[in-house]
Design a protein around this motif. Structure first.
Motif, PDB file in Angstrom:
ATOM      1  N   ARG A 110       9.726   6.519  30.931  1.00 33.68           N
ATOM      2  CA  ARG A 110       9.107   7.646  31.782  1.00 33.68           C
ATOM      3  C   ARG A 110       9.718   8.548  31.952  1.00 33.68           C
ATOM      4  O   ARG A 110       9.170   9.783  31.978  1.00 33.68           O
ATOM      5  N   TYR A 169       9.600  11.078  28.717  1.00 40.27           N
ATOM      6  CA  TYR A 169       7.998  11.438  28.661  1.00 40.27           C
ATOM      7  C   TYR A 169       8.083  12.658  29.694  1.00 40.27           C
ATOM      8  O   TYR A 169       7.737  13.905  29.065  1.00 40.27           O
ATOM      9  N   ARG A 170       8.558  12.748  30.732  1.00 41.86           N
ATOM     10  CA  ARG A 170       8.452  13.665  31.797  1.00 41.86           C
ATOM     11  C   ARG A 170       9.459  14.785  31.153  1.00 41.86           C
ATOM     12  O   ARG A 170       9.077  16.140  31.256  1.00 41.86           O
ATOM     13  N   TYR A 221      11.190   0.937  29.976  1.00 37.90           N
ATOM     14  CA  TYR A 221       9.983   1.668  30.854  1.00 37.90           C
ATOM     15  C   TYR A 221      10.639   2.983  31.497  1.00 37.90           C
ATOM     16  O   TYR A 221      10.245   4.183  31.520  1.00 37.90           O
ATOM     17  N   ASN A 222      11.603   2.597  32.405  1.00 34.41           N
ATOM     18  CA  ASN A 222      12.293   3.887  33.264  1.00 34.41           C
ATOM     19  C   ASN A 222      12.631   4.884  32.459  1.00 34.41           C
ATOM     20  O   ASN A 222      12.664   5.975  32.677  1.00 34.41           O
ATOM     21  N   ASN A 251       4.410   7.933  24.860  1.00 34.72           N
ATOM     22  CA  ASN A 251       3.400   7.330  25.575  1.00 34.72           C
ATOM     23  C   ASN A 251       2.666   5.963  25.246  1.00 34.72           C
ATOM     24  O   ASN A 251       2.383   5.464  26.263  1.00 34.72           O
ATOM     25  N   LYS A 253       5.721   3.332  26.481  1.00 35.70           N
ATOM     26  CA  LYS A 253       6.136   3.093  27.819  1.00 35.70           C
ATOM     27  C   LYS A 253       4.857   2.202  28.361  1.00 35.70           C
ATOM     28  O   LYS A 253       5.165   1.648  29.639  1.00 35.70           O
TER      29      LYS A 253
END
Length: 272
Positions: free
Chosen positions: A254, A257-258, A250-251, A239, A242
């Motif tokens: 992300r 994280y999901r 970043y991709n 968290n 990112k």
């Protein structure tokens, strides 16, 4: 003498007639111990003086105490445990040095942390700790330690799907040593504490150190955090990461994280 005076002060038995504050008296004792250690040093001894300063910087800056064997792993030169122990033995009046190597190393009192982190109080001793610099070193060592030791099936179960409740804590402690546990949990915490002016530009770029680490070890890192019951640390770390960095990183973060949030209970229940 210094041992007795320090013990009296920490127990609240200082001289009430003295116009000096307990903090001032503590400072005098800390300076006396450190000055005695560094007095009339030879060239060889000056090298040992540098090593002691390095050890104290680590002790003060680490987010949690570590055993002496793990402390040695975070030194720049990765000195043997015997050298770390010998070095700390010389200041045992202000640093707790347990007989067991698995026991944690820490100052005898929190006031020693405060002393070393205050330039005005300890600057002339040469032992002042500049936190951002030490956090940067610890961040880099954490990445190195994880890159060297993380791999699939850390405990060698050879049993995909094994549940956490089937794994003994003694096996986890044997397979994931304290310095690796520390690195997995706290590496991003150290990154957060580094001043932006000290951060190399390629740390959070696409193809940079962090991006390459995740590309190779992301699942191994999650497995290890699951084993030590610290999956929540991965959520916190990603968290934070990112929020900055290159587009490809970043991709990746992300999606990671999901992935963690969607599967967090499964990751906790079944490390592999």
């Amino acid at each position: 003498m210094a041992n007795r005076r320090l013990r009296n002060l920490l127990e609240g038995n200082h001289n009430t007639e003295s116009p000096e504050s307990p903090e001032s008296n503590l400072d005098k004792i800390y300076r006396a111990v450190l000055d005695f250690y560094t007095r009339d040093l030879s060239d060889v001894e000056k090298q040992e003086d540098f090593f002691l300063k390095e050890i104290l910087r680590l002790i003060v800056t680490l987010f949690k105490p570590l055993p002496i064997s793990s402390l040695a792993e975070f030194t720049i030169s990765k000195r043997p445990v015997s050298r770390v122990e010998e070095c700390l033995h010389s200041i045992r009046s202000i640093v707790d040095l347990p007989k067991e190597h698995k026991s944690l190393i820490s100052p005898v009192h929190v006031s020693f942390y405060e002393f070393l982190l205050d330039k005005q109080r300890c600057g002339r001793t040469g032992f002042f700790v500049e936190p951002s610099t030490v956090h940067f070193h610890l961040f880099e060592r954490c990445l190195e330690i994880m890159s060297q030791h993380l791999h699939m099936d850390m405990c060698d179960f050879r049993k995909p799907g094994i549940l956490s409740i089937e794994i003994s804590s003694s096996l986890i402690q044997q397979s994931v040593e304290p310095h690796l546990q520390y690195a997995c949990k706290y590496w991003v915490n150290h990154l957060i504490q580094i001043e932006k002016t000290q951060l190399p530009q390629d740390i959070l770029t696409d193809g940079g150190k962090i991006h390459k680490f995740f590309q190779k070890h992301f699942l191994n890192w999650l497995e290890t955090l699951s084993l030590i019951k610290e999956v929540g640390s991965a959520v916190h770390a990603i968290n934070h990461l990112k929020a900055s960095g290159g587009q490809e990183l970043y991709n990746f973060l992300r999606d990671a994280y999901r992935f963690i949030l969607f599967n967090i209970q499964i990751i906790r229940d079944a490390p592999l």
